[in-house]
Design an enzyme around this catalytic site. Structure first.
Site, PDB file in Angstrom:
ATOM      1  N   PHE A  79      -0.927  10.144  -6.714  1.00  0.00           N
ATOM      2  CA  PHE A  79      -0.714   8.662  -6.957  1.00  0.00           C
ATOM      3  C   PHE A  79      -1.662   7.856  -7.886  1.00  0.00           C
ATOM      4  O   PHE A  79      -1.669   6.854  -8.189  1.00  0.00           O
ATOM      5  CB  PHE A  79      -1.162   8.377  -5.284  1.00  0.00           C
ATOM      6  CG  PHE A  79      -0.174   9.767  -4.572  1.00  0.00           C
ATOM      7  CD1 PHE A  79       1.138   9.544  -4.567  1.00  0.00           C
ATOM      8  CD2 PHE A  79      -0.780   9.878  -3.268  1.00  0.00           C
ATOM      9  CE1 PHE A  79       2.037  10.136  -3.927  1.00  0.00           C
ATOM     10  CE2 PHE A  79       0.135  10.837  -2.651  1.00  0.00           C
ATOM     11  CZ  PHE A  79       1.184  10.367  -3.242  1.00  0.00           C
TER      12      PHE A  79
ATOM     13  N   GLY B 258       1.094  -0.387   0.062  1.00  0.00           N
ATOM     14  CA  GLY B 258      -0.204  -0.055  -0.019  1.00  0.00           C
ATOM     15  C   GLY B 258       0.886   0.806  -0.328  1.00  0.00           C
ATOM     16  O   GLY B 258       0.895   2.104  -0.611  1.00  0.00           O
TER      17      GLY B 258
ATOM     18  N   TRP C 181       2.518   1.680  -3.530  1.00  0.00           N
ATOM     19  CA  TRP C 181       0.935   2.140  -4.147  1.00  0.00           C
ATOM     20  C   TRP C 181       1.480   3.827  -4.301  1.00  0.00           C
ATOM     21  O   TRP C 181       1.175   3.880  -5.537  1.00  0.00           O
ATOM     22  CB  TRP C 181      -0.494   1.523  -4.405  1.00  0.00           C
ATOM     23  CG  TRP C 181      -1.355   2.130  -4.829  1.00  0.00           C
ATOM     24  CD1 TRP C 181      -1.937   1.704  -5.980  1.00  0.00           C
ATOM     25  CD2 TRP C 181      -2.284   3.231  -4.427  1.00  0.00           C
ATOM     26  NE1 TRP C 181      -2.631   2.939  -6.568  1.00  0.00           N
ATOM     27  CE2 TRP C 181      -2.890   3.185  -5.116  1.00  0.00           C
ATOM     28  CE3 TRP C 181      -2.188   4.137  -2.968  1.00  0.00           C
ATOM     29  CZ2 TRP C 181      -4.143   4.362  -5.303  1.00  0.00           C
ATOM     30  CZ3 TRP C 181      -2.864   5.452  -3.641  1.00  0.00           C
ATOM     31  CH2 TRP C 181      -4.048   5.109  -4.287  1.00  0.00           C
ATOM     32  N   HIS C 182       1.952   4.058  -3.168  1.00  0.00           N
ATOM     33  CA  HIS C 182       1.184   5.632  -3.289  1.00  0.00           C
ATOM     34  C   HIS C 182       2.707   6.506  -4.290  1.00  0.00           C
ATOM     35  O   HIS C 182       2.611   7.213  -4.752  1.00  0.00           O
ATOM     36  CB  HIS C 182       1.172   6.515  -1.908  1.00  0.00           C
ATOM     37  CG  HIS C 182       0.398   6.244  -1.056  1.00  0.00           C
ATOM     38  ND1 HIS C 182      -0.499   5.091  -0.683  1.00  0.00           N
ATOM     39  CD2 HIS C 182      -0.427   6.740  -0.813  1.00  0.00           C
ATOM     40  CE1 HIS C 182      -0.968   5.321   0.410  1.00  0.00           C
ATOM     41  NE2 HIS C 182      -1.905   6.296  -0.349  1.00  0.00           N
ATOM     42  N   GLY C 183       3.657   5.862  -3.850  1.00  0.00           N
ATOM     43  CA  GLY C 183       4.275   6.471  -4.914  1.00  0.00           C
ATOM     44  C   GLY C 183       5.590   5.211  -4.922  1.00  0.00           C
ATOM     45  O   GLY C 183       5.980   4.483  -4.059  1.00  0.00           O
TER      46      GLY C 183
END
Length: 491
Positions: A491, A344, A347-349
């Site tokens: 994102f 997770g 996924w943000h960066g």
């Protein structure tokens, strides 16, 4: 990437999209709203118009990437159609369906990986090979990150998985799926909407009498206030300066800057969500709630039930449970939980700082669960304020890595908190009041907000319009010139 950071090597920063708090979007939405309700009785035309409007909204940023969105729509719809037909006599998916689902998920993740993570991994491998003097086997490319690719990829994957799981009775039509994937209020930064939540609302026409105008306008007004006033003020007053140059600030200024960023990112993202939900509601579509006072949480588990709730549910249903969820040994369960949060974070960066952010939350969730099992009675006897203080400060610690551009910057922030004591001219009473008031507002009982909403709904149309106009004037007066992009647009 958080606002104010530079684009990593190998990835070009995208152009500014059509931001919600701008005149461009206001004109766009008024036109879409008027036409959509004029043609709403023509159900087919209504859906076609909203798809075209959504593609125009996306093209306002990078016209060529509309082809990527359309291509993703066509490919995932075709895979979904075939998956729906691959069932045995008992109605269960065939082995071929599992293989096709794996192919579909892999294709979506490959597309996401190419645009979002190629530069990151190429740069890291380049550095690794350089240590051993092995040359540069992987070329560094300057790749533009298409806005919203993470969100429409997650929507597409959930659609394919839900078909195989049997949660979707029949596949969507190409037009309905195009509207689901590209609907402009949720396209850029969510909420992540399930097909089972979205599809029933577009199958049958609705009349103008079903529109919840008062709650929608309230959401939009509150969202604009949080983004334009609260988030922008905290960003420019202290959060951006502290993270840009922590050595130029005292320990107290750095600590307040971290608190300010915690409020800033909440005001920024929940403000976007409020506007998105309000705009969708004006068009007759209801989105799920995405925030529920996350800074009143008494545990990290509680925090993730309140923060970006649609992403939390997506990670649970499409990552944590497939990994094994709560099945198996304690170590296996903890592994699943930790991996879910680390992914997770990724996924943000495409940066190790985001991985650390996810690891802090994953490790914290594991520790919480272990402590609850070992000391089931003792933890419950601690005062709620103790639970809140610990939870809030773990979240703030994680935000440091989320916001910092590099590990070095994050460690400098942490070090400055204990070594940089001195005068703090950047910390003003107004700044402290905004931070404290924003956090305290999350402890207001929900029924109070409901009463405000009911009272506003009972006003005459002229009074409602006057109240909204006054609110917009106030926001414009308090807000800065120009509006920074929403943090989650990256994102």
């Amino acid at each position: 990437m958080p606002a104010g950071t530079a684009a990593p090597r190998g990835r070009r920063r995208p152009k500014t999209p059509m931001l919600f708090p701008t005149v461009d979007f206001a004109i766009f939405f008024v036109c879409v709203f008027a036409v959509a309700w004029l043609i709403r009785p023509w159900h087919l035309g209504w859906r076609i118009f909203l798809v075209l409007a959504s593609w125009f909204f996306y093209a306002f940023w990078e016209p060529e990437f509309v082809l990527l969105l359309i291509g993703s729509t066509a490919v995932n719809w075709a895979i979904g159609r075939d998956l729906a037909q691959m069932r045995d006599e008992a109605g269960k998916p065939t082995p071929g369906a599992r293989a096709l689902l794996t192919f579909g998920i892999t294709l979506n993740l490959f597309t996401l990986g190419w645009f979002k993570y190629y530069g990151f991994f190429a740069e890291e491998l380049d550095g690794l090979f350089g240590v051993f003097r092995m040359g540069n086997p992987i070329p560094l490319k300057e790749i533009t990150l298409p806005i919203a690719i993470s969100f429409f990829t997650f929507h597409a994957i959930s659609y394919l998985v839900d078909i195989v799981r049997g949660e979707i009775a029949e596949p969507m039509s190409p037009l309905d799926f195009a509207l689901y994937l590209s609907f402009f209020p949720h396209l850029v930064a969510g909420p992540i909407v399930r097909v089972t939540e979205f599809a029933p609302q577009i199958r049958e026409p609705v009349t103008k009498r079903l529109i919840d105008a008062a709650p929608a306008f309230q959401l939009i007004l509150f969202g604009l206030f949080k983004k334009v006033v609260i988030s922008s003020y905290l960003s420019k007053q202290i959060a951006d300066p502290v993270f840009a140059s922590p050595g130029s600030h005292s320990a107290f200024e750095v600590i307040v800057g971290v608190y300010a960023y915690a409020v800033q990112i909440f005001a920024d993202f929940s403000g976007y969500t409020d506007i998105a939900i309000g705009c969708a509601l004006l068009l007759g579509i209801r989105f799920p709630q995405n925030f529920d006072a996350p800074y009143r949480a008494l545990s990290l588990q509680d925090f993730w039930r309140r923060w970006h709730m649609t992403l939390s549910r997506w990670l649970r249903d499409y990552l944590y449970i497939p990994l094994g969820g709560n099945r198996g040994t304690k170590a296996f369960i903890y592994r699943n939980l930790f991996i879910t949060m680390v992914l997770g974070g990724l996924w943000h960066g495409a940066a190790f700082t985001f991985i650390v952010w996810g690891a802090i939350h994953g490790g914290g969730l594991v520790v919480e669960r272990e402590l609850r099992e070992r000391f089931p009675g003792r933890l419950g006897r601690a005062a709620p304020v103790v639970h809140w203080l610990i939870t809030f400060h773990v979240v703030c610690l994680a935000w440091i890595f989320f916001r910092a551009e590099t590990f070095g910057a994050a460690w400098e922030i942490l070090g400055r908190m204990v070594t940089g004591w001195g005068a703090s001219p950047a910390v003003t009473p107004l700044l402290l009041l905004v931070i404290a008031g924003s956090i305290a507002s999350q402890f207001v009982p929900p029924r109070w907000w409901e009463r405000v909403q009911v009272s506003f709904s009972k006003l005459a149309p002229a009074a409602q319009a006057g109240t909204l106009a006054l609110g917009l004037v106030l926001i414009d007066a308090l807000g800065p010139e120009g509006v920074a992009p929403f943090i989650y647009f990256q994102f």
